[in-house]
Design an enzyme around this catalytic site. Structure first.
Site, PDB file in Angstrom:
ATOM      1  CB  SER A 138      -0.913   0.030   1.223  1.00  0.00           C
ATOM      2  OG  SER A 138      -1.648   1.248   1.200  1.00  0.00           O
ATOM      3  N   GLY A 139       0.363   2.268  -0.647  1.00  0.00           N
ATOM      4  CA  GLY A 139       1.073   3.554  -0.609  1.00  0.00           C
ATOM      5  C   GLY A 139       1.083   4.281  -1.932  1.00  0.00           C
ATOM      6  CE  LYS A 210      -3.268  -2.246  -0.107  1.00  0.00           C
ATOM      7  NZ  LYS A 210      -3.872  -2.165  -1.347  1.00  0.00           N
ATOM      8  CG  HIS A 213      -4.999  -0.696   3.847  1.00  0.00           C
ATOM      9  ND1 HIS A 213      -5.206  -0.163   2.583  1.00  0.00           N
ATOM     10  CD2 HIS A 213      -4.172   0.172   4.482  1.00  0.00           C
ATOM     11  CE1 HIS A 213      -4.535   0.972   2.468  1.00  0.00           C
ATOM     12  NE2 HIS A 213      -3.896   1.199   3.601  1.00  0.00           N
ATOM     13  CG  ASN A 214      -7.327  -1.384  -0.563  1.00  0.00           C
ATOM     14  OD1 ASN A 214      -6.347  -1.129   0.119  1.00  0.00           O
ATOM     15  ND2 ASN A 214      -7.269  -1.502  -1.866  1.00  0.00           N
ATOM     16  CD  GLU A 217      -7.405   3.154  -0.172  1.00  0.00           C
ATOM     17  OE1 GLU A 217      -6.351   2.606   0.193  1.00  0.00           O
ATOM     18  OE2 GLU A 217      -7.779   3.144  -1.366  1.00  0.00           O
ATOM     19  CE  LYS A 288      -7.328   0.580 -10.527  1.00  0.00           C
ATOM     20  NZ  LYS A 288      -6.679   1.468  -9.557  1.00  0.00           N
TER      21      LYS A 288
HETATM   22  C1  6PG Z   1      -3.170   1.425  -1.672  1.00  0.00           C
HETATM   23  C2  6PG Z   1      -4.433   1.645  -2.448  1.00  0.00           C
HETATM   24  C3  6PG Z   1      -4.333   0.983  -3.762  1.00  0.00           C
HETATM   25  C4  6PG Z   1      -5.376   1.483  -4.745  1.00  0.00           C
HETATM   26  C5  6PG Z   1      -6.658   0.715  -4.638  1.00  0.00           C
HETATM   27  C6  6PG Z   1      -7.924   1.513  -4.550  1.00  0.00           C
HETATM   28  O1  6PG Z   1      -3.299   0.912  -0.581  1.00  0.00           O
HETATM   29  O2  6PG Z   1      -2.110   1.780  -2.162  1.00  0.00           O
HETATM   30  O3  6PG Z   1      -5.523   1.131  -1.762  1.00  0.00           O
HETATM   31  O4  6PG Z   1      -4.333  -0.383  -3.548  1.00  0.00           O
HETATM   32  O5  6PG Z   1      -5.510   2.823  -4.720  1.00  0.00           O
HETATM   33  O6  6PG Z   1      -6.642  -0.072  -5.751  1.00  0.00           O
HETATM   34  O7  6PG Z   1      -8.541   1.569  -5.744  1.00  0.00           O
HETATM   35  P1  6PG Z   1     -10.055   1.910  -6.018  1.00  0.00           P
HETATM   36  O8  6PG Z   1     -10.401   3.146  -5.279  1.00  0.00           O
HETATM   37  O9  6PG Z   1     -10.015   2.149  -7.500  1.00  0.00           O
HETATM   38  O10 6PG Z   1     -10.873   0.721  -5.680  1.00  0.00           O
END
Ligand code: 6PG
Length: 508
Positions: A138-139, A210, A213-214, A217, A288
């Site tokens: 991630s990053g 991960k 994590h997303n 996010e 994604k």
């Molecule tokens: C990270 C991000 C990275 C990417 C994701 C999110 O941790 O570096 O999460 O993995 O930005 O793919 O993408 P979407 O917002 O397009 O789902």
């Protein structure tokens, strides 16, 4: 040194944005790279950037034009990093490596956003050909270049070989302060501090972590966007005024990378139209899939993650742009109430506290989800270590992750962040402002699905008795689904003979 010798430390496949930056990061840390991409131009671009950054000193990246050449240029046993799109491309590359003669003690590390179940399968599928290891990264672009957060999992033996490299390239945190040790220049390396890379667990565990994590996010981003919406549409502030407020917020408990970049995005102006960027960007969110996977997993595991799920829904709703054009012209707005300057200032403070409390709930959901998944798959996840990894390098990095680290260091087996003394105290301290902010936004008609999902989550967790008692009655009425009684052992099941003239409760 000859470019044809097998003197490269790491083989790298996939030189897209993430791949190129990881390669340059590895090179900065003294590793010699053999690089391959189906598109030669990408390899050439990485070599050219390396030459420019090192003033044409000894090349640190050796370009390869085939899988066979890549293996030939590597020291044995080979270590190969993949930075290719998740899905079947990973398997295509693995098959090509088998065709090129990869050996059983070679290690292949998948760094993409792969679905965790695919990773579990791949470890089994390739076990006779090579060691399939994974490490979620991630990053984004800058993290990959100057220090990402890394979530490795799979063979513990492979980890002993990968660990020194991963520790070198990962973001670092000052152990005293819990703050990132910034690395911003090519060639710069940071040897002190704690690396944001630690072994997560067996195959699949790292990609699961991960994925969560997303999911967090998505929730973090959506809640910042909802706060922006309240300030913009509800309080009538402009982009620069909101950027100023976020900049202030970024100095306290909300200090985070996502808050920092939101300030920059809000301040940015389009040269052509002289308008603020956010006023010319189409309001349809892309995705994604990792947020969706987290929401689906929460439903499958049976772990409530309403803030995360709501953030995924918010992206879906945004994509219905043409329908929203129609509905917005049909559906009426609530009556607007004027606010004095003093009331606006109060509303801004309340919104700050609402964002903070809602954020605590989103993280509580993510960590509880990982806890349940860990128990189900026997991963034995270490939550203090995961929170530590997320303190720097990754997209959700924030000062707040130190408080989560502290909570799991106090109690490794914490059932929920909500019961940690510090977080419980914070939530009760700010809950009145949180409720006020949610109520005001609701009265103003601003959609705040994620912020209010967090409050509802908090209230559900706060209630010892939920109306599921009535729900059980309903289920029993139409489907004889039975219920347990609070005055008898839970394993005893009861049913009411609803259709009889004199319905009686019977034990079934
Ligand atoms: C990270 C991000 C990275 C990417 C994701 C999110 O941790 O570096 O999460 O993995 O930005 O793919 O993408 P979407 O917002 O397009 O789902």
């Amino acid at each position: 040194m000859s470019k044809n010798m097998n003197d490269c430390d790491v083989g790298f496949i996939g030189l897209g944005v993430m791949g190129k930056n990881l390669v340059l990061n590895l090179a900065d840390n003294g590793y010699r790279i053999a690089a391959f991409d189906l598109d030669d131009e990408k390899v050439n671009a990485a070599i050219a950037q390396d030459a420019a950054e090192t003033n044409n000193a000894e090349p640190r990246i050796v370009g390869c034009s085939s899988y066979t050449e890549l293996l030939a240029k590597l020291k044995a046993p080979h270590l190969i990093v993949l930075s290719v799109p998740a899905g079947e491309v990973v398997d295509n590359v693995c098959q090509n490596l088998i065709g090129a003669g990869i050996q059983a003690d070679d290690i292949v590390i998948d760094t993409g956003n792969s679905l965790w179940t695919d990773t579990v399968e791949r470890e089994k599928t390739y076990k006779d050909n090579f060691i399939f290891f994974s490490s979620a990264v991630s990053g984004g672009e800058v993290g990959a270049r100057f220090g990402p957060a890394l979530m490795p999992s799979g063979s513990p033996y492979a980890w002993t070989r990968v660990k020194p490299i991963w520790s070198a390239i990962a973001a670092k945190v000052d152990n005293e302060t819990g703050k990132p040790l910034e690395r911003t220049e090519p060639g710069q390396i940071i040897e002190q501090g704690e690396p944001c890379a630690d072994y997560i667990g067996p195959a699949g565990a790292g990609h699961y972590v991960k994925m969560v994590h997303n999911g967090i996010e998505y929730a973090d981003m959506q809640m910042i966007c909802e706060s922006y919406h309240v300030l913009r549409e509800g309080l009538g502030l402009d982009c620069d005024e909101i950027a100023d407020i976020f900049e202030q917020w970024n100095k306290g408990v909300l200090d985070s990378y996502l808050m920092e970049i939101s300030v920059e995005v809000l301040r940015y102006k389009d040269v052509e139209t002289k308008q603020h960027l956010v006023d010319i960007v189409l309001d349809k969110a892309g995705q994604k899939g990792t947020g969706l996977w987290t929401a689906v997993s929460s439903l499958e595991v049976g772990c409530p993650a309403p803030t995360i799920s709501q953030a995924v829904y918010a992206r879906s709703i945004s994509s219905f742009k043409s329908l929203r054009k129609v509905t917005s012209s049909v559906l009426s707005n609530p009556e607007a109430e004027q606010m004095s300057e003093e009331e606006k200032q109060q509303a801004i403070e309340q919104l700050h506290d609402a964002l903070y409390c809602s954020k605590i709930c989103a993280y509580a959901q993510g960590f509880q989800l990982m806890k349940l998944a860990s128990a189900e798959h026997n991963w034995q996840l270490n939550f203090a270590s995961i929170a530590k990894i997320w303190r720097a390098g990754c997209i959700i990095r924030a000062i707040f992750l130190q408080s989560i680290t502290d909570a799991f260091e106090r109690e490794a087996d914490l059932d929920s962040l909500l019961v940690d003394d510090f977080f419980a105290e914070q939530l009760s301290k700010y809950q009145q402002n949180w409720r006020q902010a949610i109520a005001k936004a609701t009265l103003m008609g601003i959609p705040i699905g994620a912020l209010s999902a967090s409050l509802s989550y908090y209230d559900s967790m706060r209630c010892e008795v939920l109306p599921a008692n009535l729900l059980q009655g309903q289920r029993d009425y139409f489907g004889a689904h039975t219920f347990s009684r609070i005055d008898k052992p839970e394993c005893e099941k009861y049913h009411v003979e609803w259709s009889s003239e004199n319905p009686k409760i019977i034990r079934v």
